[in-house]
Structure formats: C-alpha cells, structure tokens
Design a protein around this motif. Structure first.
Motif, PDB file in Angstrom:
ATOM      1  N   MET A   6       0.832  -1.197   0.000  1.00  0.00           N
ATOM      2  CA  MET A   6       0.000   0.000   0.000  1.00  0.00           C
ATOM      3  C   MET A   6       0.870   1.251   0.000  1.00  0.00           C
ATOM      4  N   CYS A   7       0.378   2.294  -0.672  1.00  0.00           N
ATOM      5  CA  CYS A   7       1.032   3.603  -0.690  1.00  0.00           C
ATOM      6  C   CYS A   7       0.052   4.629  -0.155  1.00  0.00           C
ATOM      7  N   ILE A   8       0.500   5.431   0.813  1.00  0.00           N
ATOM      8  CA  ILE A   8      -0.390   6.363   1.494  1.00  0.00           C
ATOM      9  C   ILE A   8       0.330   7.696   1.724  1.00  0.00           C
ATOM     10  N   THR A   9      -0.436   8.674   2.200  1.00  0.00           N
ATOM     11  CA  THR A   9       0.138   9.927   2.681  1.00  0.00           C
ATOM     12  C   THR A   9      -0.113  10.063   4.177  1.00  0.00           C
ATOM     13  N   ILE A  10       0.733  10.835   4.823  1.00  0.00           N
ATOM     14  CA  ILE A  10       0.520  11.251   6.212  1.00  0.00           C
ATOM     15  C   ILE A  10       0.628  12.766   6.219  1.00  0.00           C
ATOM     16  N   GLU A  11      -0.459  13.483   6.591  1.00  0.00           N
ATOM     17  CA  GLU A  11      -0.503  14.936   6.406  1.00  0.00           C
ATOM     18  C   GLU A  11      -1.349  15.665   7.447  1.00  0.00           C
ATOM     19  N   PRO A  12      -0.968  15.648   8.707  1.00  0.00           N
ATOM     20  CA  PRO A  12      -1.715  16.445   9.678  1.00  0.00           C
ATOM     21  C   PRO A  12      -1.538  17.941   9.415  1.00  0.00           C
ATOM     22  N   GLY A  13      -2.473  18.722   9.924  1.00  0.00           N
ATOM     23  CA  GLY A  13      -2.384  20.170   9.770  1.00  0.00           C
ATOM     24  C   GLY A  13      -3.160  20.887  10.853  1.00  0.00           C
ATOM     25  N   ILE A  14      -2.799  22.123  11.075  1.00  0.00           N
ATOM     26  CA  ILE A  14      -3.525  23.017  11.991  1.00  0.00           C
ATOM     27  C   ILE A  14      -3.842  24.292  11.229  1.00  0.00           C
ATOM     28  N   TYR A  15      -5.106  24.741  11.330  1.00  0.00           N
ATOM     29  CA  TYR A  15      -5.573  25.885  10.550  1.00  0.00           C
ATOM     30  C   TYR A  15      -6.263  26.895  11.465  1.00  0.00           C
ATOM     31  N   ILE A  16      -5.685  28.063  11.582  1.00  0.00           N
ATOM     32  CA  ILE A  16      -6.252  29.141  12.392  1.00  0.00           C
ATOM     33  C   ILE A  16      -7.037  30.045  11.454  1.00  0.00           C
ATOM     34  N   ALA A  17      -8.347  29.981  11.546  1.00  0.00           N
ATOM     35  CA  ALA A  17      -9.222  30.625  10.558  1.00  0.00           C
ATOM     36  C   ALA A  17      -8.881  32.093  10.342  1.00  0.00           C
ATOM     37  N   ASN A  18      -8.794  32.461   9.061  1.00  0.00           N
ATOM     38  CA  ASN A  18      -8.552  33.837   8.626  1.00  0.00           C
ATOM     39  C   ASN A  18      -7.193  34.388   9.051  1.00  0.00           C
ATOM     40  N   ARG A  19      -6.293  33.496   9.495  1.00  0.00           N
ATOM     41  CA  ARG A  19      -4.959  33.963   9.892  1.00  0.00           C
ATOM     42  C   ARG A  19      -3.850  33.202   9.168  1.00  0.00           C
ATOM     43  N   TYR A  20      -3.754  31.907   9.422  1.00  0.00           N
ATOM     44  CA  TYR A  20      -2.705  31.124   8.768  1.00  0.00           C
ATOM     45  C   TYR A  20      -2.947  29.643   9.036  1.00  0.00           C
TER      46      TYR A  20
END
Length: 367
Positions: A324-338
């Motif tokens: 199997m081939c996969i991605t690992i991509e967590p993220g944090i999103y502060i709305a309207n800022r960055y």
C-alpha cells in the motif's frame, strides 16, 4: 509474462479486478474511467474496456486507434464515438452475464440497463477497482517514488522562487514549468481548478486554497502542496515555508504539526489500523489544544487517483498492508490567519519496511 512497461502481466491485473467482481456476483466488467482503463490496458485515453474470464477488449474512437494499438496490452477495436462505442462494448457481453461497471453517468448507465434487458444484471461499483489497485506491485511503487523525488526537487526550487513581490499564481506557474521539465504532470482532480496549492498568509488557513493573485509579504507562512503524476502514478507532499521572521505562535504550531506527523509516520506498519494511525496524530494535536483546528483526516491512499483507499481517518475500518502507498498529512488551521500542513508519501514494501518517499527536509525553512 511480466509486462516490461507496467511490471504486471495483463492477466494479473485483469485477475485482480475479476476476483473483486466475482465477490459481487459479476462475471463481466465494463470500465470507462481513465484510471481503470489504464490499469487494465496500459492505455490512458478515451475508451471502454470489456473484461471477462477469457478476454480483455478495448474499444476506442478512430482518432485513438493507432495510439491505443501501440500501447495497449489487449485487443483494440474501433467504433464511432458515442453510442456506437457502447453498443460495440455491450456486444461482447454474454446473454446471461452479470455486469459490473465503474460508470456513474446516468444516461450511459440507463442505456446499458436497457441493452441488457434484465436490469438486475447491471451493478455500479468503483470499489472493485479501488480494491484491486489498493496493493501496488513493485513497478507501481517505483513510479510513485519517482514522482515523490520530483516533488522533493520542486521543494528545493521553492527556496529560490518564494519571495516577496510575487503572487501565489506566479509561483505556481514556475513550479509547474519545473515539474513538466522533469516529466511530471498535474492529475485531473475534479474538485480543484489548479494543479498545485500555493497558499500564503491568510490563504494558508484554507486546506484546499486556490492559488490567487495575492502578493507574498514578509512574515507569511506559505503552504505548498504538490500533487503530480509520473507515468500515470501520483505522489503527494506538502511543506510549509516561512517568509522572513515569524512570530512565536506560528513557530510553535509548526513544530506541533511536525511532531504529530513524525508520530503518525512511526505508527505506520503492516497490519496497522488506519484509524489508530490517524488517532496518533490527532491525539497529539488535541493534547496541545488545537484539536478543533485539525479539520481533515491524517492521510489517504495514492496511486492512479489523487485520493483513493485506504483512508487514514478516525472512522476507517481498514488495516494497512504490504504494497500500500499512502500519505501522512496532519495540519492546523487558524481561521482567517494562517495554517500549517506537512505531508509525505510513503509505501509499505513487500518485506514490510515502511519507506518515506519524500526526503526534503521538514525543518522550518525561513526564506
């Protein structure tokens, strides 16, 4: 015999798909989607594949006949575009066959139902293809890995082209030029108008931001999400850069995302539960107080589609397996800022080793 171009014999790929179809009670498969046509024949273009126990046939319009015959690993037949192609495809379906198709176009599906007389003999399923394609052979993994290498080279290019005074759109154009010079092309992903994501400043708070005419400024975080296809196969990776100096909060969040990604990578192994891998990244981000800002899954499968099974999400019931081939991509999103996202493509090899295919640094790069 192993096909020199694709690494698997035509019989092996056909058998994988037919085995999945048999589990649904179907003996014949009709494929329309370009990814599925390519998987079965090696031809990427307009065509219909009819697959059964004894034969694989590819029906194409006249303008594609010569190209298809030079590529495809099966019998290639010609028909006029439109209903004639479908009629020819259906002419190879046995009277008593139960048929499975990946076509979800209502008018085409209904025409097939009418032609087959007994509508109960026709079923729609994309899963038979996803399940067949989920475990990659060595050739497929090599192609994805090569695509990942190109992405690494483009991240290096980012170090020179991301600067104040340029727009997101201009940076995207330069990256696409460099990608195509290296033999990579954007996938046909229907939910976006742009082949790459270049999101700066407030736009980086949108996980799927479209590149705009926004001019980059000092202090911006710039998220670059590269998804490119090489010889049919897709790699997907993301890095977030800092333009000049950034404040402490941004830097802290960057390091939280990086640690969450590293922990999730360490949780990947043969037979791991996908939801547990997601849970490792999610628990770390929640523990730092940003759980509500992690608004998507931790990863997904890659191959001939940008997003395909297995899904690395909190609700997934799947387990990872060799090939199997996969991605690992967590993220944090502060709305309207960055926002911050870090992503790698990886494979679980035939011997069970987890290979992270992207090697570009995950240190915070200040440009």
């Amino acid at each position: 015999m192993i096909d020199n171009k694709l690494g698997l014999s035509a019989e092996s790929r056909s058998r994988r798909v037919l085995d999945e179809a048999y589990r649904m009670g179907c003996s014949t498969v009709i494929a329309f989607e370009p990814e599925d046509v390519f998987y079965l024949t090696g031809f990427w273009g307009e065509g219909i594949v009819v697959l059964n126990q004894s034969d694989t046939r590819l029906i194409v319009p006249q303008l594609e006949v010569d190209r298809a015959r030079s590529i495809a690993r099966c019998e290639v037949l010609e028909a006029e575009r439109g209903s004639s192609m479908l009629d020819k495809a259906l002419s190879f379906v046995a009277e008593d066959a139960n048929v499975c198709t990946d076509c979800n176009d209502h008018s085409i599906f209904e025409r097939m139902r009418v032609k087959l007389v007994d509508s109960s003999r026709l079923r729609y399923s994309k899963d038979i293809f996803y399940n067949a394609r989920k475990v990659k052979d060595e050739y497929e993994i090599r192609m994805i890995e090569h695509a990942a290498r190109i992405l690494d080279e483009l991240f290096k290019v980012c170090e020179y082209v991301i600067r104040t005074g340029l727009s997101e759109r201009q940076i995207q154009a330069m990256l696409m030029y460099e990608a195509m010079r290296r033999g990579a092309y954007p996938p046909s992903y229907r939910y976006t108008l742009s082949p790459l994501i270049v999101a700066s400043g407030t736009n980086s708070s949108l996980p799927h931001a479209e590149p705009s005419d926004r001019i980059l400024s000092m202090g911006d975080l710039v998220t670059v999400d590269l998804t490119l296809r090489y010889k049919g196969y897709i790699a997907d990776a993301t890095r977030t850069f800092a333009l000049g100096s950034i404040d402490r909060e941004k830097e802290d969040i960057y390091h939280i995302v990086r640690e969450a990604q590293e922990r999730a990578l360490e949780a990947v192994h043969d037979d791991a539960e996908c939801r547990e891998v997601d849970g490792v990244a999610r628990a770390y981000i929640e523990g730092k107080g940003y759980g509500e800002r992690f608004i998507h899954s931790t990863g997904h499968g890659i191959g001939l589609d940008v997003h395909e099974p297995p899904w690395i999400s909190r609700n997934s019931q799947e387990r990872l397996a060799r090939g199997m081939c996969i991605t690992i991509e967590p993220g944090i999103y502060i709305a309207n800022r960055y926002g911050v996202r870090i992503e790698d493509s990886l494979a679980i090899s035939r011997d069970g080793k987890v290979v992270v295919m992207n090697r570009y640094t995950k240190d915070l790069i200040r440009l």
